[in-house]
Design a protein around this motif. Structure first.
Motif, short mmCIF file in Angstrom:
data_model
loop_
_atom_site.label_atom_id
_atom_site.label_comp_id
_atom_site.label_asym_id
_atom_site.label_seq_id
_atom_site.Cartn_x
_atom_site.Cartn_y
_atom_site.Cartn_z
N MET A 1 -43.01 40.15 -25.46
CA MET A 1 -41.92 40.75 -23.77
C MET A 1 -41.30 41.93 -24.75
O MET A 1 -40.81 42.17 -25.34
CB MET A 1 -40.80 38.83 -23.61
N PHE A 4 -35.55 42.25 -21.48
CA PHE A 4 -35.47 41.69 -20.36
C PHE A 4 -34.21 41.40 -20.00
O PHE A 4 -32.84 40.75 -21.08
CB PHE A 4 -36.42 40.58 -20.25
N LEU A 204 -39.17 40.16 -13.71
CA LEU A 204 -38.11 38.42 -13.14
C LEU A 204 -39.76 37.54 -12.99
O LEU A 204 -40.41 36.97 -14.12
CB LEU A 204 -37.03 37.67 -12.54
N LEU A 207 -42.93 37.81 -14.72
CA LEU A 207 -42.69 37.81 -16.17
C LEU A 207 -43.42 36.58 -16.34
O LEU A 207 -43.42 35.83 -17.09
CB LEU A 207 -41.28 38.08 -17.36
N LEU A 208 -42.74 35.73 -15.40
CA LEU A 208 -42.50 33.98 -15.21
C LEU A 208 -44.07 33.70 -14.48
O LEU A 208 -45.05 32.86 -15.08
CB LEU A 208 -41.38 33.46 -14.25
N THR A 215 -45.46 35.35 -23.68
CA THR A 215 -44.24 35.27 -22.96
C THR A 215 -43.64 33.95 -21.95
O THR A 215 -42.07 33.82 -21.68
CB THR A 215 -44.60 36.30 -22.38
N ARG A 216 -44.17 33.78 -21.36
CA ARG A 216 -43.35 32.18 -20.29
C ARG A 216 -43.03 31.71 -21.20
O ARG A 216 -41.68 30.65 -21.34
CB ARG A 216 -44.73 31.29 -19.74
N GLN A 218 -41.08 32.18 -24.36
CA GLN A 218 -39.93 33.53 -24.21
C GLN A 218 -38.82 33.27 -23.36
O GLN A 218 -37.84 32.86 -23.47
CB GLN A 218 -40.45 34.41 -24.71
N MET A 219 -39.59 32.97 -21.71
CA MET A 219 -38.72 33.04 -21.30
C MET A 219 -37.94 32.16 -21.14
O MET A 219 -36.92 31.51 -20.23
CB MET A 219 -39.54 33.71 -19.91
N ARG A 220 -38.47 30.54 -21.29
CA ARG A 220 -38.01 29.39 -20.84
C ARG A 220 -36.88 29.86 -22.20
O ARG A 220 -35.75 28.72 -21.78
CB ARG A 220 -38.83 28.12 -21.87
N PHE A 222 -35.10 32.11 -24.12
CA PHE A 222 -34.45 33.04 -22.88
C PHE A 222 -33.16 32.21 -21.64
O PHE A 222 -32.12 32.05 -22.28
CB PHE A 222 -34.83 34.19 -21.92
N TYR A 223 -34.04 31.11 -21.57
CA TYR A 223 -32.71 30.98 -19.93
C TYR A 223 -31.92 29.81 -20.59
O TYR A 223 -31.03 29.56 -20.05
CB TYR A 223 -33.51 30.54 -18.81
#
Length: 252
Positions: A1, A4, A204, A207-208, A215-216, A218-220, A222-223
């Protein structure tokens, strides 16, 4: 990723806090509104206003010319429980004092409010009412035509499996049929983008919805960390306000 660094990490400090599992999604809610710049936001089920005022704060702080409507009876129901008039009055007061140009409260049932909105007019719809399977499927079907092509629908509690919650079942039914993404923390939050629309996805949503599985995930993650960061900031602020904290800091 790729790197961000969303606005929630740069400047976001929630100005309205109340008890809600939505507290784990505040950073994402702020970032989503900042990216979408919605002209019309509608929330179905507001109670204490945690998510609603997060959206309003993003509108105001990012100079977005948008309106946000909270639809709720503020009478409670079997999942939210019963509560007195003080909940509505606190929400009403906060809206008046901080978001008079953005926030509007519609004290009515969802089915009665829907006709007040034109088809394909809503940029961001948040569904967080009664959590039975039948209720959430009806809310989705009734309000979906009101969302513009390219608009976003949020669904809270997609992983809550207590009582007779059925949002998780409904989410399993629809997630493969739309561009979608599901957060798993904080009882879960589903993100759906209505197909169509002329604007390309921002960073945003890209990425989702367009990212590979790595990547998905990593976004989970991240938040999850973003939620912990905001929690740490709140705890630090509370400690600073305790009697004697200032003197102790000076002495140190």
């Amino acid at each position: 990723m790729s790197i961000f660094f969303p606005p929630s990490l740069r400047s976001f400090e929630p100005k309205h806090i109340c008890f809600s599992t939505w507290i784990d999604h505040l950073a994402f809610g702020y970032d989503l509104v900042t990216e979408l710049r919605p002209g019309l936001t509608v929330e179905l089920g507001t109670q204490g206003g945690l998510s609603f005022f997060c959206f309003c704060q993003a509108l105001k702080e990012n100079h977005i010319d948008g309106l946000a409507y909270a639809v709720d009876t503020w009478e409670g129901e079997e999942h939210a429980g019963d509560y007195d008039e003080s909940v509505f009055h606190k929400v009403k007061q906060h809206a008046r004092e901080h978001y008079s140009g953005h926030a509007y409260l519609m004290r009515t049932r969802f089915a009665e409010a829907v006709d007040h909105f034109d088809d394909e007019s809503i940029d961001l719809l948040h569904i967080d009412g009664l959590h039975t399977y039948d209720a959430v499927s009806e809310d989705f079907a009734t309000w979906y035509p009101k969302v513009r092509p390219g608009g976003v629908i949020l669904m809270h509690d997609i992983h809550g499996r207590l009582k007779d919650f059925g949002v998780w079942r409904f989410w399993e039914d629809i997630e493969a049929d739309y561009p979608s993404f599901g957060f798993r923390h904080g009882f879960g939050l589903g993100v759906v983008q209505k197909p169509g629309g002329e604007k390309p996805r921002g960073e945003l949503l890209g990425l989702l919805l367009d990212g590979d599985e790595t990547t998905r995930e990593q976004m989970r993650s991240f938040y999850v960390h973003a939620a912990k960061h905001l929690d740490s900031v709140r705890k630090t602020a509370r400690m600073a306000l305790k009697p004697g904290a200032a003197m102790a800091n000076q002495a140190g």
